[in-house]
Design a protein around this motif. Structure first.
Motif, PDB file in Angstrom:
ATOM      1  N   SER B 237      31.709  30.383  28.525  1.00  0.00           N
ATOM      2  CA  SER B 237      32.713  29.577  29.218  1.00  0.00           C
ATOM      3  C   SER B 237      32.275  29.367  30.667  1.00  0.00           C
ATOM      4  CB  SER B 237      34.066  30.259  29.130  1.00  0.00           C
ATOM      5  OG  SER B 237      33.941  31.630  29.291  1.00  0.00           O
ATOM      6  N   PRO B 238      32.859  28.366  31.338  1.00  0.00           N
ATOM      7  CA  PRO B 238      32.535  28.173  32.756  1.00  0.00           C
ATOM      8  C   PRO B 238      32.903  29.430  33.554  1.00  0.00           C
ATOM      9  CG  PRO B 238      33.863  26.351  31.915  1.00  0.00           C
ATOM     10  CD  PRO B 238      33.825  27.374  30.850  1.00  0.00           C
ATOM     11  N   ALA B 239      32.163  29.704  34.643  1.00  0.00           N
ATOM     12  CA  ALA B 239      32.333  30.979  35.365  1.00  0.00           C
ATOM     13  C   ALA B 239      33.772  31.310  35.746  1.00  0.00           C
ATOM     14  CB  ALA B 239      31.438  31.007  36.593  1.00  0.00           C
ATOM     15  N   PRO B 240      34.584  30.371  36.263  1.00  0.00           N
ATOM     16  CA  PRO B 240      35.961  30.764  36.602  1.00  0.00           C
ATOM     17  C   PRO B 240      36.753  31.205  35.372  1.00  0.00           C
ATOM     18  CG  PRO B 240      35.547  28.478  37.263  1.00  0.00           C
ATOM     19  CD  PRO B 240      34.308  28.975  36.644  1.00  0.00           C
ATOM     20  N   VAL B 241      36.471  30.572  34.224  1.00  0.00           N
ATOM     21  CA  VAL B 241      37.166  30.969  32.996  1.00  0.00           C
ATOM     22  C   VAL B 241      36.699  32.348  32.558  1.00  0.00           C
ATOM     23  CG1 VAL B 241      37.623  30.350  30.611  1.00  0.00           C
ATOM     24  CG2 VAL B 241      37.434  28.579  32.327  1.00  0.00           C
ATOM     25  N   SER B 242      35.398  32.618  32.695  1.00  0.00           N
ATOM     26  CA  SER B 242      34.901  33.953  32.349  1.00  0.00           C
ATOM     27  C   SER B 242      35.640  35.004  33.149  1.00  0.00           C
ATOM     28  CB  SER B 242      33.413  34.084  32.660  1.00  0.00           C
ATOM     29  OG  SER B 242      32.694  33.024  32.115  1.00  0.00           O
ATOM     30  N   ALA B 243      35.821  34.721  34.448  1.00  0.00           N
ATOM     31  CA  ALA B 243      36.511  35.689  35.295  1.00  0.00           C
ATOM     32  C   ALA B 243      37.944  35.882  34.812  1.00  0.00           C
ATOM     33  CB  ALA B 243      36.492  35.218  36.747  1.00  0.00           C
ATOM     34  N   MET B 244      38.608  34.788  34.443  1.00  0.00           N
ATOM     35  CA  MET B 244      39.989  34.903  33.967  1.00  0.00           C
ATOM     36  C   MET B 244      40.052  35.684  32.665  1.00  0.00           C
ATOM     37  SD  MET B 244      42.528  33.331  35.601  1.00  0.00           S
ATOM     38  CE  MET B 244      43.632  32.197  34.795  1.00  0.00           C
ATOM     39  N   LEU B 245      39.120  35.393  31.747  1.00  0.00           N
ATOM     40  CA  LEU B 245      39.127  36.088  30.454  1.00  0.00           C
ATOM     41  C   LEU B 245      38.932  37.578  30.676  1.00  0.00           C
ATOM     42  CD1 LEU B 245      36.878  33.824  28.229  1.00  0.00           C
ATOM     43  CD2 LEU B 245      39.299  34.207  27.933  1.00  0.00           C
ATOM     44  N   SER B 246      37.972  37.890  31.562  1.00  0.00           N
ATOM     45  CA  SER B 246      37.599  39.280  31.709  1.00  0.00           C
ATOM     46  C   SER B 246      38.580  40.036  32.597  1.00  0.00           C
ATOM     47  CB  SER B 246      36.200  39.341  32.291  1.00  0.00           C
ATOM     48  OG  SER B 246      35.899  40.647  32.615  1.00  0.00           O
ATOM     49  N   GLY B 247      38.917  39.448  33.738  1.00  0.00           N
ATOM     50  CA  GLY B 247      39.740  40.182  34.691  1.00  0.00           C
ATOM     51  C   GLY B 247      41.224  40.119  34.388  1.00  0.00           C
ATOM     52  N   ALA B 248      41.676  39.057  33.694  1.00  0.00           N
ATOM     53  CA  ALA B 248      43.112  38.895  33.503  1.00  0.00           C
ATOM     54  C   ALA B 248      43.546  39.090  32.051  1.00  0.00           C
ATOM     55  CB  ALA B 248      43.541  37.511  33.988  1.00  0.00           C
ATOM     56  N   LEU B 249      42.871  38.377  31.125  1.00  0.00           N
ATOM     57  CA  LEU B 249      43.343  38.395  29.742  1.00  0.00           C
ATOM     58  C   LEU B 249      43.253  39.790  29.126  1.00  0.00           C
ATOM     59  CD1 LEU B 249      44.320  36.779  27.342  1.00  0.00           C
ATOM     60  CD2 LEU B 249      41.978  36.404  26.708  1.00  0.00           C
ATOM     61  N   LEU B 250      42.136  40.490  29.415  1.00  0.00           N
ATOM     62  CA  LEU B 250      41.976  41.824  28.848  1.00  0.00           C
ATOM     63  C   LEU B 250      43.098  42.741  29.323  1.00  0.00           C
ATOM     64  CD1 LEU B 250      38.130  42.388  29.078  1.00  0.00           C
ATOM     65  CD2 LEU B 250      39.441  41.211  27.357  1.00  0.00           C
ATOM     66  N   ASN B 251      43.545  42.543  30.584  1.00  0.00           N
ATOM     67  CA  ASN B 251      44.637  43.372  31.097  1.00  0.00           C
ATOM     68  C   ASN B 251      45.924  43.114  30.341  1.00  0.00           C
ATOM     69  OD1 ASN B 251      42.839  44.200  32.971  1.00  0.00           O
ATOM     70  ND2 ASN B 251      43.657  42.950  34.620  1.00  0.00           N
ATOM     71  N   ALA B 252      46.196  41.819  30.068  1.00  0.00           N
ATOM     72  CA  ALA B 252      47.440  41.498  29.361  1.00  0.00           C
ATOM     73  C   ALA B 252      47.455  42.153  27.986  1.00  0.00           C
ATOM     74  CB  ALA B 252      47.598  39.987  29.241  1.00  0.00           C
ATOM     75  N   SER B 253      46.283  42.197  27.319  1.00  0.00           N
ATOM     76  CA  SER B 253      46.258  42.831  25.997  1.00  0.00           C
ATOM     77  C   SER B 253      46.346  44.346  26.117  1.00  0.00           C
ATOM     78  CB  SER B 253      44.977  42.474  25.257  1.00  0.00           C
ATOM     79  OG  SER B 253      44.507  41.240  25.668  1.00  0.00           O
ATOM     80  N   MET B 254      45.729  44.882  27.178  1.00  0.00           N
ATOM     81  CA  MET B 254      45.817  46.325  27.411  1.00  0.00           C
ATOM     82  C   MET B 254      47.277  46.728  27.602  1.00  0.00           C
ATOM     83  SD  MET B 254      43.347  48.061  27.026  1.00  0.00           S
ATOM     84  CE  MET B 254      43.183  49.794  27.242  1.00  0.00           C
ATOM     85  N   LEU B 255      48.056  45.827  28.232  1.00  0.00           N
ATOM     86  CA  LEU B 255      49.475  46.106  28.436  1.00  0.00           C
ATOM     87  C   LEU B 255      50.158  46.355  27.092  1.00  0.00           C
ATOM     88  CD1 LEU B 255      51.995  46.113  30.308  1.00  0.00           C
ATOM     89  CD2 LEU B 255      52.236  43.705  29.761  1.00  0.00           C
ATOM     90  N   GLY B 256      49.798  45.551  26.070  1.00  0.00           N
ATOM     91  CA  GLY B 256      50.381  45.750  24.745  1.00  0.00           C
ATOM     92  C   GLY B 256      50.092  47.157  24.244  1.00  0.00           C
ATOM     93  N   ILE B 257      48.814  47.586  24.388  1.00  0.00           N
ATOM     94  CA  ILE B 257      48.452  48.925  23.916  1.00  0.00           C
ATOM     95  C   ILE B 257      49.226  49.985  24.687  1.00  0.00           C
ATOM     96  CG2 ILE B 257      46.544  50.557  23.720  1.00  0.00           C
ATOM     97  CD1 ILE B 257      44.730  48.240  23.182  1.00  0.00           C
ATOM     98  N   ALA B 258      49.329  49.798  26.029  1.00  0.00           N
ATOM     99  CA  ALA B 258      50.044  50.785  26.847  1.00  0.00           C
ATOM    100  C   ALA B 258      51.502  50.881  26.417  1.00  0.00           C
ATOM    101  CB  ALA B 258      49.950  50.397  28.316  1.00  0.00           C
TER     102      ALA B 258
END
Lengths: 226, 487
Positions: B237-258
């Motif tokens: 993905s384009p670099a800004p999207v990579s940052a969003m996927l990695s820095g933001a989306l993973l956190n939102a899913s981690m929230l589900g696990i937490a």
């Protein structure tokens, strides 16, 4: 809880509808022809709609009628129609490179159903009639998951992968009608809606794949590894 | 107060998204998107403070819950959204796709919108839908460049993640079924209700349900062995999207696990659940460490580093206790900042050298004296070295591990931390200090793409030198509510 007051007629209606839909999942597993998958999927969705209506009738859950109509409409008509159109446009009639022969995938599917039964049995603590229906529903729910994942992993064509995903969700629909008929309706409507978006998405992706990667078979998707 | 702020939080990206589509002007869209992102960051901080001061807020018939844990994740997402929205202004112009940029920015702010929404959902089923919506929107962002590779990555992303997340749906249905033995056939499936009923649910049922949601949301969070979509999606993905996927989306899913972890805390499944999270965490960490060592592609290197850090967060949550939870939450913020910096740097390098292959990227410092220095310091930080923030959070998680029953995992964690450190930095040594024949071409418009790197770097350094007492009390508060169960 309504499962506790099931009589034998209700139990057998629910069980036969559930078992028939599992059989249709095996039809999908055992065929090479993409159109057959779609027809089997449509039939399976109609059975699930019938099951919703039956649970609604016997359990007194009025809102399940609406869910039955929605399931039949979206999953029984609209989704299959879209898929048949995509198949027509892609001009692929069958799986060309099956990783597994239909016969071996059927055997594997049967083994997975046994495994699902073991898990279902482990999770259940109801006795007698209710226990039968609960174990059956859980088994079919989990084995449809397994069969969906099996289809995803042994089939290459994009259309069969979409169908694999849909089978994954059909299992949940089927099981949840029996186990949790009182689950708030909001969720189920949104899930139906959600699925429609998924297929729209997929239709577009299939087109992208065809234009840019030149194929709709995931076998050719080998650029990104490691 | 918190509710008003939440409305502003959602209105900003919604307006930016609709306006980008309506106005069809690339420049208006990029500034609107950046403005919305900065506004969201400005809103999320007072929202967190307010929620901590006056307690969690339930609105819209109990469907929306604004609690400290969710708001903390929102803050982390808002940080990445703001940084990458600024970076996108400079980066996306390089792609020469002016007429499709309004669509890109509409999707970009829509993506942020769905992630914010997921963090506030109090109904477990609606949470699932919100997470599924993030997948649908981000698929188009991953495939935005329309190259054969990015289309392949988008396809893998949607198939693997939808398949995985459907397991979470099954788990959710089973959780509801378990609760229906306590509350009767129809009840509102909130986190609190699930926690309340969990102690009375038949243990094997609860265990299977938890495993299903763990695997489901773990797929979305990129925990190994369900991470297979992640390196492709993040690298194509384009670099800004990579940052969003990695820095933001993973956190939102981690929230589900937490949240699910705190649902089963205190039941007979609790112990097993923590062990399962620790096992997935350490497996992700080890696997990512090995792939980091033998990586040749600069963006895939960053992607595997995301798998590694999501593994670290899982370890923190799995170790549990105040130290573990605090470490995991601190790590979430630090990783969001640091990984954004890394993706921005690799985006710059990729565009300048015209390749993602690290063999083709040489003498970075000569090409980019300023942003190259930042990228190198960021690499030292992401490898876990002091004085940067990730060192502090990893150290805290390590302490939590040594204190509890999972000492073996903590020891493995230390060993492979060393592997990551050597592997990651040796790639950077080659990119920076190996001589190359020719000089990389200069890139124009570097200001937009260097400013967000400064903005990410400053807090990494500050948080690494000084862990504010206020932050510590935030984490202590969140972990005490988590241990008591979801609000």
């Amino acid at each position: 809880m309504f499962l506790a007051h099931l009589n034998s007629l209700e139990a057998s209606i629910f069980s036969s509808l559930a078992i028939l839909s599992l059989l249709l999942a095996f039809v999908m597993l055992g065929s090479h022809w993409l159109r057959n998958y779609v027809y089997a999927f449509a039939a399976e969705s109609w059975l699930i709609a019938a099951l919703s209506a039956a649970v609604g009738y016997f359990g007194g859950y009025r809102e399940l009628y609406a869910i039955a109509v929605l399931t039949a409409l979206f999953r029984g008509l609209v989704l299959p129609w879209l898929l048949v159109r995509i198949i027509g446009r892609l001009n692929v009639k069958r799986e060309l490179h099956a990783v597994l022969q239909p016969s071996s995938s059927l055997v594997l599917g049967a083994l997975l159903v046994m495994f699902a039964f073991v898990i279902a049995n482990y999770m259940n603590r109801e006795g007698a009639t209710a226990g039968h229906v609960v174990i059956l529903a859980l088994t079919i729910m989990i084995s449809m998951k397994f069969i969906g994942f099996l289809m995803l992993s042994v089939r290459d064509e994009a259309v069969s992968q979409i169908l694999g995903l849909l089978v994954l969700e059909n299992g949940i629909f089927l099981g949840s009608q029996i186990l949790v008929p009182g689950m708030p309706m909001l969720i189920e409507i949104v899930i139906l809606f959600d699925l429609l978006i998924v297929v729209a998405c997929f239709g577009m992706l299939v087109r992208f794949l065809l234009v840019h990667a030149g194929t709709t078979s995931s076998r050719e998707l080998q650029r990104l590894v490691g | 107060m918190a509710f008003d702020l939440a409305i502003a939080l959602f209105l900003a990206p919604a307006i930016a998204s609709v306006a980008s589509l309506l106005l069809r002007n690339a420049h208006v869209a990029e500034y609107l998107n950046a403005a919305a992102a900065i506004l969201d960051l400005a809103v999320s901080i007072p929202m967190l403070i307010d929620v901590l001061r006056s307690g969690p807020v339930l609105v819209l018939h109990g469907y929306v819950l604004i609690d400290p844990l969710g708001t903390w994740v929102i803050l982390c997402i808002a940080v990445v959204y703001a940084l990458s929205a600024i970076y996108a202004v400079g980066y996306m112009r390089l792609l020469n796709e002016e007429e499709r940029l309004p669509l890109f920015y509409a999707l970009f702010s829509g993506f942020a919108f769905t992630m914010f929404a997921a963090c506030m959902m109090n109904n477990v089923g609606v949470f699932w839908i919100a997470i599924e919506l993030t997948t649908l929107i981000s698929t188009f962002l991953v495939g935005f460049e329309r190259e054969a590779e990015s289309t392949e990555a988008a396809w893998k992303y949607i198939v693997v993640v939808s398949g995985g997340i459907s397991l979470a749906l099954l788990g959710t249905v089973l959780f509801y079924w378990g609760g229906s033995f306590v509350f009767g056939p129809t009840y509102a499936m909130t986190w609190a209700a699930l926690h309340q009923s969990a102690t009375q649910v038949y243990t094997p049922l609860l265990t299977v349900s938890f495993l299903l949601v763990l695997v489901g949301y773990g797929t979305k969070a990129g925990l190994a062995p369900m991470h297979t979509w992640l390196p492709d999606a993040h690298s194509e993905s384009p670099a800004p999207v990579s940052a969003m996927l990695s820095g933001a989306l993973l956190n939102a899913s981690m929230l589900g696990i937490a949240r699910f972890l705190s649902v089963v805390d205190g039941t007979r499944t609790g112990q097993f659940a923590h062990s399962a999270v620790v096992a997935l965490g350490i497996f992700s960490f080890i696997l990512a460490a090995l792939f980091i060592v033998r990586q040749t592609d600069v963006k895939r290197l960053m992607a595997y580093s995301s798998v590694e850090h999501i593994g670290v967060q899982a370890l923190g949550l799995g170790f549990g206790g105040v130290l573990g939870v605090a470490g995991a939450l601190y790590h979430m913020l630090n990783h969001s900042l640091n990984k954004s910096l890394m993706f921005f740097g690799s985006g710059n390098a990729m565009r300048a050298y015209g390749t993602k292959d690290m063999g083709g990227i040489r003498s970075v410092l000569r090409t980019f004296p300023a942003s190259g220095t930042l990228w190198l310091l960021g690499a030292v930080g992401i490898a876990g070295a002091p004085p940067f923030a990730l060192f502090l959070s990893e150290f805290t998680i390590l302490r939590a591990g040594m204190a509890g029953r999972y000492r073996w995992a903590a020891i493995l964690f230390i060993v492979f931390l060393i592997v990551v450190f050597i592997g990651f930095l040796s790639h950077f040594r080659r990119m920076y200090f190996d001589e190359s024949a020719e000089r990389g071409p200069a890139l124009s418009g570097l200001v937009w793409r260097t400013v967000p790197m400064w903005l990410a770097f400053a807090p990494i350094l500050i948080l690494g030198l000084w862990w504010p007492q206020h932050l510590w009390s935030v984490f202590a508060h969140i972990s005490s509510t988590m241990l008591r169960g979801a609000q």
